[in-house]
Design a protein around this motif. Sequence first.
Motif, PDB file in Angstrom:
ATOM      1  N   GLY A  52     103.546  42.415  63.886  1.00 10.48           N
ATOM      2  CA  GLY A  52     102.148  42.089  64.104  1.00 10.48           C
ATOM      3  C   GLY A  52     101.193  43.014  63.379  1.00 10.48           C
ATOM      4  O   GLY A  52     100.000  42.711  63.275  1.00 10.48           O
ATOM      5  N   TYR A  53     101.714  44.146  62.882  1.00 11.93           N
ATOM      6  CA  TYR A  53     100.905  45.095  62.128  1.00 11.93           C
ATOM      7  C   TYR A  53     101.180  44.937  60.636  1.00 11.93           C
ATOM      8  O   TYR A  53     102.311  45.091  60.181  1.00 11.93           O
ATOM      9  CB  TYR A  53     101.195  46.523  62.585  1.00 11.93           C
ATOM     10  CG  TYR A  53     100.782  46.790  64.014  1.00 11.93           C
ATOM     11  CD1 TYR A  53      99.446  46.980  64.347  1.00 11.93           C
ATOM     12  CD2 TYR A  53     101.737  46.826  65.026  1.00 11.93           C
ATOM     13  CE1 TYR A  53      99.062  47.205  65.665  1.00 11.93           C
ATOM     14  CE2 TYR A  53     101.365  47.057  66.349  1.00 11.93           C
ATOM     15  CZ  TYR A  53     100.020  47.240  66.654  1.00 11.93           C
ATOM     16  OH  TYR A  53      99.653  47.456  67.957  1.00 11.93           O
ATOM     17  N   TRP A  54     100.129  44.668  59.889  1.00  9.40           N
ATOM     18  CA  TRP A  54     100.224  44.401  58.449  1.00  9.40           C
ATOM     19  C   TRP A  54     101.031  45.473  57.723  1.00  9.40           C
ATOM     20  O   TRP A  54     101.943  45.185  56.949  1.00  9.40           O
ATOM     21  CB  TRP A  54      98.805  44.339  57.897  1.00  9.40           C
ATOM     22  CG  TRP A  54      98.593  43.642  56.593  1.00  9.40           C
ATOM     23  CD1 TRP A  54      98.594  44.218  55.354  1.00  9.40           C
ATOM     24  CD2 TRP A  54      98.289  42.258  56.386  1.00  9.40           C
ATOM     25  NE1 TRP A  54      98.306  43.290  54.390  1.00  9.40           N
ATOM     26  CE2 TRP A  54      98.106  42.071  55.004  1.00  9.40           C
ATOM     27  CE3 TRP A  54      98.145  41.168  57.245  1.00  9.40           C
ATOM     28  CZ2 TRP A  54      97.790  40.834  54.446  1.00  9.40           C
ATOM     29  CZ3 TRP A  54      97.845  39.939  56.694  1.00  9.40           C
ATOM     30  CH2 TRP A  54      97.669  39.774  55.315  1.00  9.40           C
ATOM     31  N   ASN A  76     104.905  45.641  57.972  1.00  7.63           N
ATOM     32  CA  ASN A  76     105.644  44.719  57.102  1.00  7.63           C
ATOM     33  C   ASN A  76     105.818  45.329  55.710  1.00  7.63           C
ATOM     34  O   ASN A  76     106.887  45.226  55.111  1.00  7.63           O
ATOM     35  CB  ASN A  76     104.903  43.381  57.014  1.00  7.63           C
ATOM     36  CG  ASN A  76     104.966  42.590  58.303  1.00  7.63           C
ATOM     37  OD1 ASN A  76     105.977  41.989  58.626  1.00  7.63           O
ATOM     38  ND2 ASN A  76     103.873  42.593  59.049  1.00  7.63           N
ATOM     39  N   ASP A  77     104.769  45.963  55.207  1.00 13.18           N
ATOM     40  CA  ASP A  77     104.855  46.641  53.916  1.00 13.18           C
ATOM     41  C   ASP A  77     105.898  47.758  53.968  1.00 13.18           C
ATOM     42  O   ASP A  77     106.715  47.919  53.048  1.00 13.18           O
ATOM     43  CB  ASP A  77     103.496  47.226  53.538  1.00 13.18           C
ATOM     44  CG  ASP A  77     102.446  46.164  53.263  1.00 13.18           C
ATOM     45  OD1 ASP A  77     102.547  45.052  53.801  1.00 13.18           O
ATOM     46  OD2 ASP A  77     101.517  46.446  52.493  1.00 13.18           O
ATOM     47  N   ALA A  78     105.855  48.538  55.064  1.00 16.99           N
ATOM     48  CA  ALA A  78     106.794  49.649  55.202  1.00 16.99           C
ATOM     49  C   ALA A  78     108.233  49.149  55.313  1.00 16.99           C
ATOM     50  O   ALA A  78     109.163  49.775  54.776  1.00 16.99           O
ATOM     51  CB  ALA A  78     106.433  50.487  56.430  1.00 16.99           C
ATOM     52  N   LEU A  79     108.439  48.036  56.015  1.00 15.24           N
ATOM     53  CA  LEU A  79     109.775  47.454  56.117  1.00 15.24           C
ATOM     54  C   LEU A  79     110.301  47.092  54.740  1.00 15.24           C
ATOM     55  O   LEU A  79     111.449  47.398  54.394  1.00 15.24           O
ATOM     56  CB  LEU A  79     109.737  46.213  57.015  1.00 15.24           C
ATOM     57  CG  LEU A  79     111.020  45.376  57.081  1.00 15.24           C
ATOM     58  CD1 LEU A  79     112.174  46.179  57.661  1.00 15.24           C
ATOM     59  CD2 LEU A  79     110.789  44.101  57.908  1.00 15.24           C
ATOM     60  N   LYS A 138     100.607  36.094  61.501  1.00 16.67           N
ATOM     61  CA  LYS A 138     100.165  37.117  60.548  1.00 16.67           C
ATOM     62  C   LYS A 138     101.350  37.902  59.987  1.00 16.67           C
ATOM     63  O   LYS A 138     101.413  38.160  58.773  1.00 16.67           O
ATOM     64  CB  LYS A 138      99.166  38.076  61.211  1.00 16.67           C
ATOM     65  CG  LYS A 138      98.553  39.068  60.224  1.00 16.67           C
ATOM     66  CD  LYS A 138      97.449  39.890  60.865  1.00 16.67           C
ATOM     67  CE  LYS A 138      97.997  41.059  61.636  1.00 16.67           C
ATOM     68  NZ  LYS A 138      96.922  41.992  62.063  1.00 16.67           N
ATOM     69  N   GLY A 139     102.287  38.271  60.847  1.00 11.65           N
ATOM     70  CA  GLY A 139     103.456  39.012  60.397  1.00 11.65           C
ATOM     71  C   GLY A 139     104.281  38.256  59.368  1.00 11.65           C
ATOM     72  O   GLY A 139     104.570  38.782  58.283  1.00 11.65           O
ATOM     73  N   PRO A 140     104.684  37.006  59.667  1.00 13.95           N
ATOM     74  CA  PRO A 140     105.431  36.237  58.668  1.00 13.95           C
ATOM     75  C   PRO A 140     104.662  36.028  57.368  1.00 13.95           C
ATOM     76  O   PRO A 140     105.263  36.013  56.288  1.00 13.95           O
ATOM     77  CB  PRO A 140     105.688  34.907  59.385  1.00 13.95           C
ATOM     78  CG  PRO A 140     105.744  35.268  60.824  1.00 13.95           C
ATOM     79  CD  PRO A 140     104.710  36.345  60.996  1.00 13.95           C
ATOM     80  N   VAL A 184     105.035  40.187  50.672  1.00 17.24           N
ATOM     81  CA  VAL A 184     105.568  41.394  50.040  1.00 17.24           C
ATOM     82  C   VAL A 184     107.023  41.218  49.604  1.00 17.24           C
ATOM     83  O   VAL A 184     107.403  41.631  48.501  1.00 17.24           O
ATOM     84  CB  VAL A 184     105.395  42.626  50.947  1.00 17.24           C
ATOM     85  CG1 VAL A 184     103.920  42.954  51.110  1.00 17.24           C
ATOM     86  CG2 VAL A 184     106.039  42.442  52.310  1.00 17.24           C
ATOM     87  N   PHE A 185     107.832  40.599  50.456  1.00 21.87           N
ATOM     88  CA  PHE A 185     109.225  40.373  50.056  1.00 21.87           C
ATOM     89  C   PHE A 185     109.299  39.303  48.967  1.00 21.87           C
ATOM     90  O   PHE A 185     110.087  39.430  48.021  1.00 21.87           O
ATOM     91  CB  PHE A 185     110.068  39.952  51.260  1.00 21.87           C
ATOM     92  CG  PHE A 185     110.551  41.090  52.100  1.00 21.87           C
ATOM     93  CD1 PHE A 185     111.720  41.755  51.789  1.00 21.87           C
ATOM     94  CD2 PHE A 185     109.837  41.489  53.216  1.00 21.87           C
ATOM     95  CE1 PHE A 185     112.175  42.814  52.575  1.00 21.87           C
ATOM     96  CE2 PHE A 185     110.270  42.543  54.016  1.00 21.87           C
ATOM     97  CZ  PHE A 185     111.436  43.209  53.697  1.00 21.87           C
ATOM     98  N   GLY A 186     108.492  38.241  49.105  1.00 25.40           N
ATOM     99  CA  GLY A 186     108.528  37.167  48.117  1.00 25.40           C
ATOM    100  C   GLY A 186     108.164  37.652  46.731  1.00 25.40           C
ATOM    101  O   GLY A 186     108.777  37.246  45.720  1.00 25.40           O
ATOM    102  N   LYS A 187     107.171  38.522  46.628  1.00 28.57           N
ATOM    103  CA  LYS A 187     106.772  39.070  45.329  1.00 28.57           C
ATOM    104  C   LYS A 187     107.914  39.849  44.691  1.00 28.57           C
ATOM    105  O   LYS A 187     108.202  39.688  43.492  1.00 28.57           O
ATOM    106  CB  LYS A 187     105.550  39.971  45.500  1.00 28.57           C
ATOM    107  CG  LYS A 187     105.009  40.567  44.200  1.00 28.57           C
ATOM    108  CD  LYS A 187     103.743  41.348  44.478  1.00 28.57           C
ATOM    109  CE  LYS A 187     103.126  41.884  43.180  1.00 28.57           C
ATOM    110  NZ  LYS A 187     103.983  42.920  42.545  1.00 28.57           N
ATOM    111  N   ARG A 188     108.581  40.677  45.490  1.00 30.50           N
ATOM    112  CA  ARG A 188     109.707  41.463  44.956  1.00 30.50           C
ATOM    113  C   ARG A 188     110.867  40.560  44.572  1.00 30.50           C
ATOM    114  O   ARG A 188     111.518  40.767  43.543  1.00 30.50           O
ATOM    115  CB  ARG A 188     110.147  42.493  46.001  1.00 30.50           C
ATOM    116  CG  ARG A 188     109.090  43.514  46.394  1.00 30.50           C
ATOM    117  CD  ARG A 188     108.820  44.545  45.313  1.00 30.50           C
ATOM    118  NE  ARG A 188     109.876  45.508  45.192  1.00 30.50           N
ATOM    119  CZ  ARG A 188     109.877  46.717  45.797  1.00 30.50           C
ATOM    120  NH1 ARG A 188     108.869  47.073  46.583  1.00 30.50           N
ATOM    121  NH2 ARG A 188     110.874  47.554  45.616  1.00 30.50           N
ATOM    122  N   MET A 189     111.145  39.539  45.390  1.00 28.85           N
ATOM    123  CA  MET A 189     112.214  38.601  45.058  1.00 28.85           C
ATOM    124  C   MET A 189     111.908  37.859  43.762  1.00 28.85           C
ATOM    125  O   MET A 189     112.784  37.674  42.904  1.00 28.85           O
ATOM    126  CB  MET A 189     112.398  37.587  46.200  1.00 28.85           C
ATOM    127  CG  MET A 189     112.993  38.128  47.475  1.00 28.85           C
ATOM    128  SD  MET A 189     113.044  36.797  48.732  1.00 28.85           S
ATOM    129  CE  MET A 189     113.720  37.681  50.139  1.00 28.85           C
TER     130      MET A 189
END
Length: 268
Positions: free
Chosen positions: A82-84, A87-90, A134-136, A142-147
């Motif tokens: 739930g915290y933006w 997700n970046d840190a993950l 918001k989390g998804p 962030v993950f999609g960009k890296r993928m």
Amino acid sequence: MTSTSAGGSAGRSAGELFDLSGRVAVVTGGSRGMGREMVLAFARAGADVVIASRKLDNCEAVADEVRSTTGQRALAVECHVGYWDQNDALCERVYDEFGHCEVLVNNAGLSPLYPSLYEVSESLFDKVIEVNLKGPFRASAVFGKRMFEAGGGSIINVSSVAAVAPSPNETAYGAAKAGIHAITQSFAREYAPRVRVNCIMPGPFLTDISKAWDMDAFNERAENEIALARGGEADEVVGAALYFASEASSYTTGSVLKIDGGTAWQTG
């Protein structure tokens, strides 16, 4: 190994199509229920796995189970989706640890009980939207960009039949899950043709959330309203998850797959 839009099943066995060897799979809400079952299934299929949720001890327990039963690498990460920034840190933690990621499952969710729609507080409403939508959204970004930059991958969102047939008891939750359907299609276009983005839409599953149900009333209702006349078991999500995560779904993106025992058949 990456998963791209190029593919085809000619000449490959079922085992090869569903093989996840060499891939890294991240599952939010991965420490229990359907999330845990997906983690274990991905590891059995050859993937290294990341278990993310708010309670690190629970994540560590599943990571230990993965290591002892499959021999795959497993990373436990404390993360409140739930915290933006979490997700970046993950994402950063996953790439620092493994250097790549091919599968993301946005599974974390919650649907708190409330006495009436009028009595839904702003904080409860915000919490439901933050965790379920918001989390998804941010994790997919962030993950999609890296993928995409790495050549391919698969993002799997988890919604609910509440997205298409919400009741007064789950209005904010249903609205958030309808939003999941919208972002599934948007991200499928944004990161095409390299990253596939799809959604699993479960019906009533007998996981931790069902502990708050009146099971006698549920079973009676299931006989009349669910084609298969029962709730789903947590491990019954595995087939859909493996399909979307693997090359078996190489020509599938922007799709929503119901696994609801026929719950939503009355609503189309």
